[in-house]
Design an enzyme around this catalytic site. Structure first.
Site, short mmCIF file in Angstrom:
data_model
loop_
_atom_site.label_atom_id
_atom_site.label_comp_id
_atom_site.label_asym_id
_atom_site.label_seq_id
_atom_site.Cartn_x
_atom_site.Cartn_y
_atom_site.Cartn_z
N LYS A 153 0.82 -1.22 0.00
CA LYS A 153 0.00 0.00 0.00
C LYS A 153 0.85 1.26 0.00
CE LYS A 153 -4.03 0.41 1.86
NZ LYS A 153 -5.11 0.45 2.87
N HIS A 154 0.47 2.17 -0.89
CA HIS A 154 1.15 3.45 -1.00
C HIS A 154 0.25 4.46 -1.69
CE1 HIS A 154 1.77 1.49 -4.89
NE2 HIS A 154 1.96 2.69 -5.41
N VAL A 155 0.49 5.71 -1.42
CA VAL A 155 -0.10 6.80 -2.19
C VAL A 155 1.06 7.54 -2.84
CG1 VAL A 155 -2.19 7.04 -0.80
CG2 VAL A 155 -0.12 8.27 -0.12
#
Length: 295
Positions: A153-155
């Site tokens: 998960k990353h933005v």
């Protein structure tokens, strides 16, 4: 005054460019008008390099000294040459190895979580921290069909710059007096989507922006009837946040005629791997190309 984050990003970028850990941005672009809005189609040659690396079984971040594991997670123990530093207790700031612009960042969770799982307030707090100092746009690709290339998960964040993605181009078609957490649709977007008015950006306190973005995200999920499944939200979706708006769009597939569409493309700048793909977008227009991967 230059943001402390920008100073740290630029210092790390200089070293990573010298060592070759960071691929330099090389781009050519053309402009198109559609629906009364100005779109940019940008050919970024480093994207073809990224594709070649994947085809060879390479990871996004090099493993020194030999063959690369195609299942390697580049965000779990990121390359020190690309790592800007910790951001709060849950995230780390990493230079995107194959950037779409200068200062293109990945804000990754320190512990592994699936990219498809719903975003938490902490993810928005990470974005708000960077945006409070430097403005720009926050981006999220919720799954492979939404353009995500990593499961961890990353933005992402991109700075405000001429030609970079922004939600500013949609402003003339959105209600100017809408209060915070007000919901709107844009008449020129021929796909399922949801705009929510938010309080975020340069100078906005981090706690205020994080609360506003998180509330808007949950409201958009409800409005679009995004349902939690065994692996996360269904269908996959993109999120963009900038210029006082949060935009979410459900995704039906990743590509339009072989052109991968991620969140950044819905901010008015479409990225292509090969120059001949410009004609594919010109033939139908940017809005129909974007609609083809939505609902």
């Amino acid at each position: 005054m230059v943001s402390k984050w920008i100073e740290a990003i630029d210092a790390r970028s200089a070293g990573a460019l010298t060592s070759g850990a960071l691929q330099p941005v090389q781009a050519e672009q053309t402009e198109m008008e559609d629906g009364g809005m100005r779109f940019i189609v940008r050919w970024v040659s480093s994207l073809a390099v990224k594709d070649a690396a994947k085809a060879a079984g390479a990871s996004q971040v090099a493993i020194p000294g030999g063959p690369r594991d195609p299942n390697f997670n580049p965000f779990l123990n990121p390359d020190p040459e690309l790592t800007v530093g910790p951001l709060g207790d849950e995230h780390v700031v990493i230079l995107n190895k194959f950037p779409l612009s200068e200062r293109h960042l990945v804000l990754a969770r320190r512990a592994f979580e699936e990219q498809l799982l719903p975003l938490a307030r902490g993810d928005f707090a990470a974005l708000a921290t960077i945006m409070a100092e430097a403005g720009g746009i926050g981006l999220y690709n919720g799954g492979a069909a939404a353009g995500a290339s990593q499961r961890h998960k990353h933005v992402q964040w991109m700075p405000p710059a001429e030609g970079n993605a922004s939600l500013r181009l949609f402003a003339p078609g959105l209600p100017a007096g809408l209060p915070e957490q007000g919901v709107a649709q844009h008449p020129a977007l021929p796909m399922k989507h949801c705009f929510v008015r938010v309080c975020c950006g340069e100078g906005v306190p981090v706690e205020v922006a994080a609360d506003s973005l998180h509330a808007a995200y949950r409201l958009a999920c409800e409005t679009l009837d995004l349902q939690p499944g065994a692996d996360g939200l269904l269908p996959p979706c993109n999120l963009l946040a900038s210029d006082g708006w949060l935009l979410m769009l459900p995704r039906s597939e990743e590509c339009f005629e072989g052109i991968s569409m991620s969140a950044v493309c819905f901010g008015g700048t479409l990225y292509i791997r090969q120059p001949e793909q410009i004609e594919s977008i010109r033939r139908v227009g940017p809005l129909k190309a974007l609609a083809a991967v939505g609902y």
